[in-house]
Design an enzyme around this catalytic site. Structure first.
Site, mmCIF file in Angstrom:
data_model
loop_
_atom_site.group_PDB
_atom_site.id
_atom_site.type_symbol
_atom_site.label_atom_id
_atom_site.label_comp_id
_atom_site.label_asym_id
_atom_site.label_seq_id
_atom_site.Cartn_x
_atom_site.Cartn_y
_atom_site.Cartn_z
ATOM 1 N N ALA A 7 0.824 -1.208 0.000
ATOM 2 C CA ALA A 7 0.000 0.000 0.000
ATOM 3 C C ALA A 7 0.857 1.256 0.000
ATOM 4 O O ALA A 7 0.552 2.225 -0.713
ATOM 5 C CB ALA A 7 -0.926 -0.012 1.220
ATOM 6 N N ARG A 57 17.182 -6.863 14.532
ATOM 7 C CA ARG A 57 17.503 -5.926 15.604
ATOM 8 C C ARG A 57 18.816 -5.217 15.246
ATOM 9 O O ARG A 57 19.673 -5.778 14.572
ATOM 10 C CB ARG A 57 17.636 -6.654 16.935
ATOM 11 C CG ARG A 57 16.342 -7.339 17.363
ATOM 12 C CD ARG A 57 16.417 -7.858 18.781
ATOM 13 N NE ARG A 57 15.227 -8.619 19.134
ATOM 14 C CZ ARG A 57 14.069 -8.090 19.502
ATOM 15 N NH1 ARG A 57 13.944 -6.766 19.563
ATOM 16 N NH2 ARG A 57 13.036 -8.841 19.811
ATOM 17 N N CYS A 58 18.967 -3.995 15.717
ATOM 18 C CA CYS A 58 20.162 -3.215 15.378
ATOM 19 C C CYS A 58 20.618 -2.416 16.597
ATOM 20 O O CYS A 58 20.106 -1.319 16.859
ATOM 21 C CB CYS A 58 19.866 -2.298 14.191
ATOM 22 S SG CYS A 58 21.294 -1.346 13.653
ATOM 23 N N ASP A 88 6.681 -1.044 19.879
ATOM 24 C CA ASP A 88 7.208 -0.073 20.829
ATOM 25 C C ASP A 88 8.661 0.302 20.538
ATOM 26 O O ASP A 88 9.012 1.476 20.474
ATOM 27 C CB ASP A 88 7.085 -0.655 22.244
ATOM 28 C CG ASP A 88 7.375 0.374 23.311
ATOM 29 O OD1 ASP A 88 6.554 1.263 23.512
ATOM 30 O OD2 ASP A 88 8.453 0.285 23.929
ATOM 31 N N THR A 111 2.388 -5.525 15.285
ATOM 32 C CA THR A 111 2.692 -6.431 16.393
ATOM 33 C C THR A 111 1.502 -7.335 16.628
ATOM 34 O O THR A 111 0.367 -6.850 16.758
ATOM 35 C CB THR A 111 3.034 -5.658 17.683
ATOM 36 O OG1 THR A 111 2.960 -6.546 18.807
ATOM 37 C CG2 THR A 111 2.082 -4.498 17.917
ATOM 38 N N ASP A 113 0.705 -8.849 19.224
ATOM 39 C CA ASP A 113 0.202 -8.779 20.597
ATOM 40 C C ASP A 113 -0.870 -7.714 20.802
ATOM 41 O O ASP A 113 -1.524 -7.688 21.832
ATOM 42 C CB ASP A 113 1.355 -8.503 21.569
ATOM 43 C CG ASP A 113 2.309 -9.680 21.693
ATOM 44 O OD1 ASP A 113 1.910 -10.800 21.318
ATOM 45 O OD2 ASP A 113 3.447 -9.476 22.143
#
Length: 308
Positions: A7, A57-58, A88, A111, A113
């Protein structure tokens, strides 16, 4: 996430923008793993789980030097706006990056969750819940055949929405989640009552972050008190994080991705795009990363009454 990527790309191209994809999130900004995207780049991806842009991850992005390097790589390509899909941690990074280098960022809640304030649904939540429901329905069949108690663990380290929705949808007797303290004595008493009235199927759905430490913690308490019960544990794990996205997830992700581009064009910057009461809503990134969804007490009443 692929529906959201699609999109953003196609809405951007419609508005004559140059759209780039960054591989592996903030890590790709540091390694300059950035490439131009065209309409055909996102063809045939809306039905695919996961993300074609990958994720990682960074730790380097946590440091000012790392963010400066990322900024320099973006400026080489004249990139002057970011759409960040994540939760988050991703939003905190976007907020900090925008403050330091004045690059507008739009966050899309990705996410399973559903633990971000400012939206009724997050990208991936509906698919995860439906995956859990399908698995629990299958577990119910064997629970019925063998008169067993099944304790089923679903994902949700800090939020119990997957447990809540899947537990109600599958008729679980108890739903345990981080947001609410559970009394083990009440659970034991109800299991004993079910045993006396020869209730054949007992299901307990547990979020991994509940106070007992997930399903294995719950089963330990139950076996100590009710050793005669034939009890089994099933941890659904990462099957909830993949698979073909549901229709609802595809539509939500498409709406959010489209609205992210519209927000950048309208000058609405540094916000998360969400859906509230079926309308697009914008929440400042600072608020989205600080606040959490709260679970209405009515949900717990529904669980108790319908499981009786």
């Amino acid at each position: 996430m692929n529906a959201a990527i699609r999109a953003v790309v196609r809405a951007g191209i419609y508005h004559h923008l140059n759209v780039y994809g960054v591989m592996y999130g903030y890590k790709g900004m540091l390694t300059n793993d950035i490439f131009p995207m065209e309409s055909k780049t996102v063809a045939n991806i809306i039905q695919r789980g996961g993300t074609i842009l990958k994720t990682a991850r960074c730790k380097e992005f946590y440091e000012p030097e790392g963010r400066k390097k990322a900024y320099e790589n973006l400026k080489k390509l004249d990139i002057d706006g970011l759409v960040v899909i994540g939760g988050d941690g991703s939003f905190k990074g976007a907020q900090k990056f925008s403050e330091e280098f004045d690059i507008p960022c739009i966050g899309l809640p990705g996410t399973i969750d559903k633990d971000i304030a400012g939206t009724d649904f997050t990208i991936g939540f509906d698919t995860a819940v439906n995956t859990a429901v399908d698995a629990i329905d299958k577990i119910r069949d064997t629970a019925d055949a063998h008169d067993r108690l099944f304790i089923i663990e679903v994902m949700g380290r800090d939020a119990g929405y997957i447990a809540l929705h899947s537990g109600i949808a599958t008729g679980a007797e108890h739903v345990l989640m981080p947001e609410r303290k559970s009394e083990i004595d009440d659970i034991i008493n109800e299991l004993q009552a079910n045993e006396r009235r020869k209730k054949l199927v007992n299901l307990i759905v547990v979020a991994e972050g509940d106070e007992f430490g997930g399903a294995n913690g719950v089963v330990k308490h139950i076996k100590e008190r009710l050793p005669q019960l034939d009890t089994r544990v099933c941890i659904l794990g990462h099957i909830q994080r993949g698979g073909t996205p549901t229709c609802m997830d595809r539509i939500i992700a498409s709406r959010l991705g489209f609205s992210a581009v519209e927000a950048l064009l309208d000058g609405t910057h540094n916000v998360m795009v969400g859906v509230v009461n079926d309308k697009i809503a914008y929440t400042p990134l600072t608020q989205a990363v600080k606040a959490k969804q709260s679970i209405d007490e009515e949900w717990f009443k529904i669980i108790k009454i319908l499981a009786s």
